[in-house]
Write a protein that holds these residues in place. Sequence first.
Motif, PDB file in Angstrom:
ATOM      1  N   UNK A 192       0.827  -1.206   0.000  1.00  0.00           N
ATOM      2  CA  UNK A 192       0.000   0.000   0.000  1.00  0.00           C
ATOM      3  C   UNK A 192       0.863   1.259   0.000  1.00  0.00           C
ATOM      4  N   UNK A 193       2.059   1.150   0.579  1.00  0.00           N
ATOM      5  CA  UNK A 193       2.982   2.295   0.547  1.00  0.00           C
ATOM      6  C   UNK A 193       3.374   2.600  -0.892  1.00  0.00           C
ATOM      7  N   UNK A 194       3.727   1.548  -1.642  1.00  0.00           N
ATOM      8  CA  UNK A 194       4.061   1.732  -3.059  1.00  0.00           C
ATOM      9  C   UNK A 194       2.867   2.293  -3.813  1.00  0.00           C
ATOM     10  N   UNK A 195       1.677   1.781  -3.508  1.00  0.00           N
ATOM     11  CA  UNK A 195       0.470   2.270  -4.177  1.00  0.00           C
ATOM     12  C   UNK A 195       0.316   3.773  -3.982  1.00  0.00           C
ATOM     13  N   UNK A 196       0.510   4.231  -2.750  1.00  0.00           N
ATOM     14  CA  UNK A 196       0.348   5.655  -2.465  1.00  0.00           C
ATOM     15  C   UNK A 196       1.455   6.492  -3.097  1.00  0.00           C
ATOM     16  N   UNK A 197       2.662   5.936  -3.140  1.00  0.00           N
ATOM     17  CA  UNK A 197       3.770   6.640  -3.769  1.00  0.00           C
ATOM     18  C   UNK A 197       3.483   6.846  -5.258  1.00  0.00           C
ATOM     19  N   UNK A 198       2.958   5.812  -5.893  1.00  0.00           N
ATOM     20  CA  UNK A 198       2.660   5.929  -7.325  1.00  0.00           C
ATOM     21  C   UNK A 198       1.455   6.836  -7.551  1.00  0.00           C
ATOM     22  N   UNK A 199       0.505   6.805  -6.642  1.00  0.00           N
ATOM     23  CA  UNK A 199      -0.600   7.776  -6.742  1.00  0.00           C
ATOM     24  C   UNK A 199      -0.047   9.205  -6.734  1.00  0.00           C
ATOM     25  N   UNK A 200       0.938   9.428  -5.877  1.00  0.00           N
ATOM     26  CA  UNK A 200       1.558  10.751  -5.803  1.00  0.00           C
ATOM     27  C   UNK A 200       2.240  11.105  -7.112  1.00  0.00           C
ATOM     28  N   UNK A 201       2.971  10.148  -7.686  1.00  0.00           N
ATOM     29  CA  UNK A 201       3.629  10.398  -8.970  1.00  0.00           C
ATOM     30  C   UNK A 201       2.604  10.718 -10.052  1.00  0.00           C
ATOM     31  N   UNK A 202       1.434  10.116  -9.947  1.00  0.00           N
ATOM     32  CA  UNK A 202       0.377  10.331 -10.930  1.00  0.00           C
ATOM     33  C   UNK A 202      -0.287  11.685 -10.847  1.00  0.00           C
ATOM     34  N   UNK A 203       0.101  12.505  -9.850  1.00  0.00           N
ATOM     35  CA  UNK A 203      -0.452  13.862  -9.765  1.00  0.00           C
ATOM     36  C   UNK A 203       0.339  14.851 -10.604  1.00  0.00           C
ATOM     37  N   UNK A 204       1.372  14.385 -11.275  1.00  0.00           N
ATOM     38  CA  UNK A 204       2.225  15.286 -12.061  1.00  0.00           C
ATOM     39  C   UNK A 204       1.440  15.914 -13.208  1.00  0.00           C
ATOM     40  N   UNK A 205       1.836  17.124 -13.608  1.00  0.00           N
ATOM     41  CA  UNK A 205       1.206  17.730 -14.791  1.00  0.00           C
ATOM     42  C   UNK A 205       1.655  16.996 -16.048  1.00  0.00           C
ATOM     43  N   UNK A 206       0.827  17.064 -17.088  1.00  0.00           N
ATOM     44  CA  UNK A 206       1.170  16.422 -18.352  1.00  0.00           C
ATOM     45  C   UNK A 206       0.557  17.201 -19.499  1.00  0.00           C
ATOM     46  N   UNK A 207       1.168  17.070 -20.682  1.00  0.00           N
ATOM     47  CA  UNK A 207       0.688  17.785 -21.859  1.00  0.00           C
ATOM     48  C   UNK A 207      -0.752  17.435 -22.183  1.00  0.00           C
TER      49      UNK A 207
END
Length: 320
Positions: free
Chosen positions: A145-160
Amino acid sequence: MATSCLAIPLMEETGEDFGLEVMALLSVLTPVLAVVLCLVIGFILLGSRETKTTSTSTGKTEGASKADFRPWVDQDLQDDTEITAKEDEDGDWADSNEDEDLLHVPYSPPRYPEETMLARSKDLYTLMNQRRSVRFISPEPFPQEVIDNVIRTAGTAPSGAHTEPWTFVVVSDPETKHQIRRIVEEEEEVNYRQRMGDKWVHDLAKLKTNWIKEYLDVAPYLVLVFKQTYGILPNGKKRTHYYNEISVSISCGLLLAALQNVGLVTVTTTPLNCGPQLRLLLKRPANEKLLILLPVGYPASDATVPDLKRKPLDDIMVHI
């Protein structure tokens, strides 16, 4: 005089006959000459084309040869942030007008007093300044679940155009991790021995790194970050992913910060020339290109890191 008078008509008659014979001969030879001329021109053009083809082929061969010795010219790792989609030539691309208008909602993030802002900025800097690339990772497990939350955080990045062109493949299966290690080490050995050159290998020597990657077996999780060079919609149409390289790179930065925030370590690795093999191993589609591989875990009890210094603020910031 008589002889002279007779000679003149005779010369005139002979000249006329000669002219007629020449004209007759030319009338016969003209088609032949035309054919010969065409053949000569054809051979010249063909030779020019073959020379050009040979030159191109040689250039490609030399380019391929150089690519073998320059691992950064890897198709998976090339920067393709420009818009490369050719809607009229390559497949069925979605019309941008097909997307519905997005609803805009009010946005009011927390606003801190200046003293709090200053304290929080220092706290985050202190936390992130402790980040190091760690190659000695403990096999000690931790909740997924820690990895899951870390990747959720990465998924908040802006994108084109908010295309979110990233895929994070998390690997914890021991056999798959070992296959990844085998692929990476085989290519890395070639990189170190042949492709990278003496200068690059020498510059890496101080970091005590080589093609042996034990952490790929040891780390509880491997996170392989793929950039999606284009998207595939549910209806099968392709969607242009603008600035996919930059977008995914930003998300990787947030991923590193999120890992540091929970006390985990990693080392950012670019698996040079391994992308296609790893993509097949992990059964990823052709529109995905491997960008970064991250082993994730606690640092080993005997872990060490180089005593590196960071540039001072004046060297990295210009205030105008």
